[in-house]
Write an enzyme that holds these catalytic residues in place. Structure first.
Site, mmCIF file in Angstrom:
data_model
loop_
_atom_site.group_PDB
_atom_site.id
_atom_site.type_symbol
_atom_site.label_atom_id
_atom_site.label_comp_id
_atom_site.label_asym_id
_atom_site.label_seq_id
_atom_site.Cartn_x
_atom_site.Cartn_y
_atom_site.Cartn_z
ATOM 1 C CD GLN A 251 -2.841 0.994 0.036
ATOM 2 O OE1 GLN A 251 -3.163 -0.104 -0.432
ATOM 3 N NE2 GLN A 251 -3.210 2.127 -0.515
ATOM 4 C CG HIS A 254 -0.607 2.408 -4.287
ATOM 5 N ND1 HIS A 254 -0.927 2.179 -5.588
ATOM 6 C CD2 HIS A 254 -1.152 1.383 -3.592
ATOM 7 C CE1 HIS A 254 -1.634 1.066 -5.694
ATOM 8 N NE2 HIS A 254 -1.782 0.550 -4.473
ATOM 9 C CD GLU A 306 -8.093 3.206 -2.839
ATOM 10 O OE1 GLU A 306 -7.126 3.463 -2.092
ATOM 11 O OE2 GLU A 306 -8.038 3.261 -4.065
ATOM 12 C CG HIS A 307 -7.612 -1.020 -1.180
ATOM 13 N ND1 HIS A 307 -6.787 0.062 -1.435
ATOM 14 C CD2 HIS A 307 -7.984 -1.494 -2.394
ATOM 15 C CE1 HIS A 307 -6.668 0.225 -2.738
ATOM 16 N NE2 HIS A 307 -7.384 -0.693 -3.343
ATOM 17 C CG ASP A 340 -4.114 -2.817 -6.192
ATOM 18 O OD1 ASP A 340 -5.237 -2.355 -5.892
ATOM 19 O OD2 ASP A 340 -3.098 -2.652 -5.496
ATOM 20 C CG HIS A 399 -50.059 18.898 -13.990
ATOM 21 N ND1 HIS A 399 -49.655 20.159 -14.290
ATOM 22 C CD2 HIS A 399 -48.937 18.172 -13.782
ATOM 23 C CE1 HIS A 399 -48.341 20.207 -14.267
ATOM 24 N NE2 HIS A 399 -47.877 19.010 -13.954
#
Ligand code: PMP
Length: 766
Positions: A251, A254, A306-307, A340, A399
């Site tokens: 992680q 990244h 996120e993960h 990923d 209407h």
């Protein structure tokens, strides 16, 4: 290094803070530059940020093909298989939704349409990510987007990374540009001379790219905030420490602002994981101890990573407790890296806690849905009881009209029976207000508490019940009804030959129309008036000539060519009497028949019956439904010269009045004095009611009948109905918008109406 999980859970310091305001200001300036300068501005910014001069941003197809040709075959094979996996997962997300039969004849469904032109951004930055090309472009092509534009920054050589180009070829991008960062987002959102603007911008990026997507939102759609990557690993110590250390390092790899957090229920094991991670990466990683897995999961939910890796025994059993996370990895053999690249799940996932509001990229993001509804005539009529009160409450008369007009012309083109005559297919039938049962159900009151202020009937009958018997009910009644005719002759002081009987005044109106109106015959109707006149004319195929009721000159003019003139005296719904002498003038100037509907005669005392001797084209129609209180018995009559009576006798059906009804009518006619006394009382009540209505700020027109035309602000009729008080409104006739017709009823019932008016929020005046 290892901390106890604070009772307040993870803190904001667990995420890198970004200097939002500064980044946004810088980004806005760059976007403005692209918007104003187009290609030239993009070139300048590329030179400034990527350090290269790129004259023409669009990559030639030949260069893309070449990149694929020379790419490492094992990478190409891997990309192709990963793309196939993304396609396989995406295929399960293809739009499919059942059509819903809301009610019989009411179908609602949704269809999906792909976005036409989408733009995807694939960062180059620290490393080019061909995997992101697949994650963005494969779903786009699978969803059916016809143009997929890919922007990626140029390298030092001024070209887009070759592996990105190879992936673009595999994934089916239709256009690739060597543009990076904010300028790429700006170019795709605003368009330049050489890059046509797109409908939606997708893709991850650094904080400037994320800010740019936020700033162009509205000009185009954007996918989601996807900034610095993050993982939370939840451990119970059952998965090898080295595996989890590797996940955290993966992680951190990244980007320097990527974050990895371990939350473990096993302190010793967590210490082991911490001791195994590379020191260089330690600042990006956090290690927490939780007392229970529940506590750990609650902290993860609050953080919204996120993960999320559930590195614990029976991981799937804990999935139910996960409420906030982008991509979840279950069990020891599910590292985030598999997702990923290769599982086929998407790796474009909201970050920074945005999973609270956004989903990982899915096929749906590349399309929109259209909703479709299809109603048959029956279906529309099913829904009209919903539309009507709502449209009235919102004051949308058009209407309401758009529904009613269809129901009144409701010959379903798809109907399974042969079409009726043209006139019938086009006609506007008589429309009632909602039934008492419906009103009671909606108001939540017993049906007996509903008061009909809409029917112009009387709260009494003067007929006596002891006239009723079952004797003879197995046989038809005498179609000449001698007792009834003689009672009427007596009441009217007219010869029996002048009288034609019918099941209510309505049947007589219908017989007259049937006998005298043929296709295209000119039929004159002063409006507004009783709506059956026009319904019968339409059904007969007559040519309706509507004239404003007050325009006597015009009336006389059209009367001279009329086949039939419908008059209502006193008039429903205005309550007014015709000007003295008008009936006579019209009858003498017209070659056609003049019908005077005197359904409310007893309340006005004015009649044209005395004219029938001198006017052979005059017919007066009356009823026992109103003043005599026999609406339910259905007894009406016409008075005319013998010639008209003989014509009506030709079309009159046999025995349309039941023997019981005829007996009730005879009984009522034996009590005309009672009727007159009651009518006199009702007229006093009418004046009191009109006064009280006016005092409450509503307009009330003066009336010669047992009803009043009263101003009706938007929402009033619905509020009254909610109390079980039904008034007559006129959604189809625009000249009566803002008015309601209310029947004068018993003192107590009128009191309920007045209470309803007092409680109405708005004031009454038109
Ligand atoms: N004519 C007018 C003007 C009416 O208002 C009504 C009742 N709504 C009718 C005729 C029909 O009366 P009946 O009940 O006799 O059919």
């Amino acid at each position: 290094m290892i901390q106890q999980l604070p009772t307040s859970g993870l803190t904001s310091t667990d995420r890198p803070s970004t200097a939002q305001a500064r980044i946004e200001a810088e980004t806005r300036q760059l976007l403005d530059q692209v918007r104003a300068g187009g290609d030239a501005a993009v070139r300048d910014l590329t030179l400034r940020f990527d350090g290269v001069e790129v004259q023409k941003s669009q990559v030639e197809p030949a260069e893309i093909d070449e990149a694929l040709r020379i790419a490492d075959p094992t990478l190409v094979e891997a990309l192709q298989q990963a793309a196939a996996n993304i396609r396989r997962v995406g295929s399960a997300q293809l739009f499919s939704e059942e059509e819903v039969l809301v009610r019989p004849g009411v179908r609602v469904w949704r269809v999906s349409r792909p976005l036409r032109r989408v733009g995807v951004y694939v960062p180059g930055g620290r490393a080019p990510y061909p995997s992101s090309v697949l994650m963005l472009c494969v779903p786009a092509t699978l969803a059916g987007c016809s143009e997929v534009v890919l922007c990626s920054p140029p390298g030092q050589d001024g070209h887009v990374d070759r592996n990105i180009l190879a992936a673009a070829a595999i994934a089916g991008a239709t256009e690739v540009h060597a543009i990076g960062g904010v300028q790429a987002i700006g170019a795709m959102a605003y368009g330049t001379e050489t890059l046509a603007r797109v409908d939606k911008v997708f893709g991850p990026g650094n904080s400037h790219v994320t800010a740019a997507k936020r700033l162009v939102f509205g000009e185009v759609a954007v996918d989601m905030p996807a900034g610095p990557s993050e993982v939370v690993v939840i451990s119970d110590g059952s998965v090898a420490a080295a595996w989890l250390a590797a996940d955290l390092e993966a992680q951190a790899e990244h980007a320097p602002d990527a974050v990895g957090i371990l939350i473990s229920t096993d302190r010793e094991h967590a210490e082991q994981v911490a001791s195994l991670v590379t020191q260089r990466m330690a600042p990006q990683l956090r290690f927490y101890i939780a007392t229970t897995l529940e506590e750990a999961l609650a902290a993860a939910n609050q953080f919204g990573p996120e993960h999320l890796i559930l590195a614990c025994r029976d991981a799937e059993a804990h999935l139910g407790a996960v409420t906030n996370a982008g991509s979840v990895f279950l069990g020891p053999f599910s590292p985030a890296a598999a997702g990923d690249y290769a599982t086929g799940a998407n790796h474009v996932i909201p970050t920074g806690g945005a999973v609270r509001s956004f989903s990982p990229l899915g096929l749906d993001a590349f399309g929109r849905t259209l909703q479709v509804q299809s109603l048959s005539a029956g279906g529309l009529s099913e829904l009209s009881s919903l539309v009507e009160p709502m449209a009235r409450a919102e004051g949308f008369h058009h209407h309401l009209r758009s529904v009613r007009i269809r129901l009144s012309e409701k010959v379903d083109a798809s109907a399974s029976c042969p079409r009726p005559r043209a006139g019938v297919a086009q006609m506007h039938p008589y429309l009632w207000e909602a039934s008492s049962a419906e009103v009671a159900a909606r108001a939540g009151i017993p049906e007996g508490d509903v008061v009909r202020f809409d029917t112009n009937t009387c709260p009494w009958t003067v007929a006596e019940a002891d006239c009723l018997t079952l004797q003879g009910v197995n046989e038809y009644p005498d179609s000449n009804y001698p007792a009834l005719v003689s009672a009427l002759a007596n009441y009217l002081d007219q010869p029996s030959a002048a009288i034609t009987l019918g099941a209510g005044a309505d049947e007589l109106l219908s017989l007259i129309s049937m006998a005298f109106v043929g296709p295209n015959d000119p039929v004159v109707i002063p409006v507004p008036t009783y709506s059956m006149f026009s319904a019968l004319t339409e059904a007969a195929g007559g040519h309706q000539i509507s004239v404003a009721g007050g325009d006597e000159e015009k009336l006389l003019q059209v009367a001279s060519r009329a086949r039939l003139i419908w008059l209502c005296n006193p008039n429903n719904p205005t309550g007014e009497l015709l000007r003295e002498g008008l009936v006579q003038r019209l009858a003498t100037s017209s070659p056609g028949i003049v019908v005077v509907d005197e359904a409310y005669f007893e309340f006005s005392g004015r009649s044209s019956v005395r004219l029938i001797d001198e006017l052979p084209n005059l017919v007066v129609v009356r009823t026992l439904s109103k003043a005599f209180g026999l609406a339910g018995a259905r007894v009406g009559y016409a008075v005319s010269g013998p010639a008209i009576a003989q014509i009506l006798a030709l079309v009159r059906p046999p025995a349309s009045i039941s023997g019981q009804s005829a007996a009730l009518a005879v009984s009522a006619l034996e009590h005309t004095q009672d009727m007159k006394a009651r009518v006199a009382g009702l007229l006093r009540e009418r004046e009191l009611l009109a006064d009280e209505i006016t005092k409450r700020g509503f307009d009330s027109r003066s009336s010669s009948t047992n009803f009043l035309l009263v101003s009706c602000p938007n929402g009033l009729a619905e509020q009254l109905a909610a109390r079980g008080l039904v008034v007559r409104s006129f959604p189809v006739d625009s000249s009566l918008h803002g008015w309601m017709r209310v029947t004068v009823r018993s003192k107590e019932e009128n009191g309920r109406l007045l209470e309803g008016l007092s409680d109405f929020g708005g004031r009454g005046g038109n």
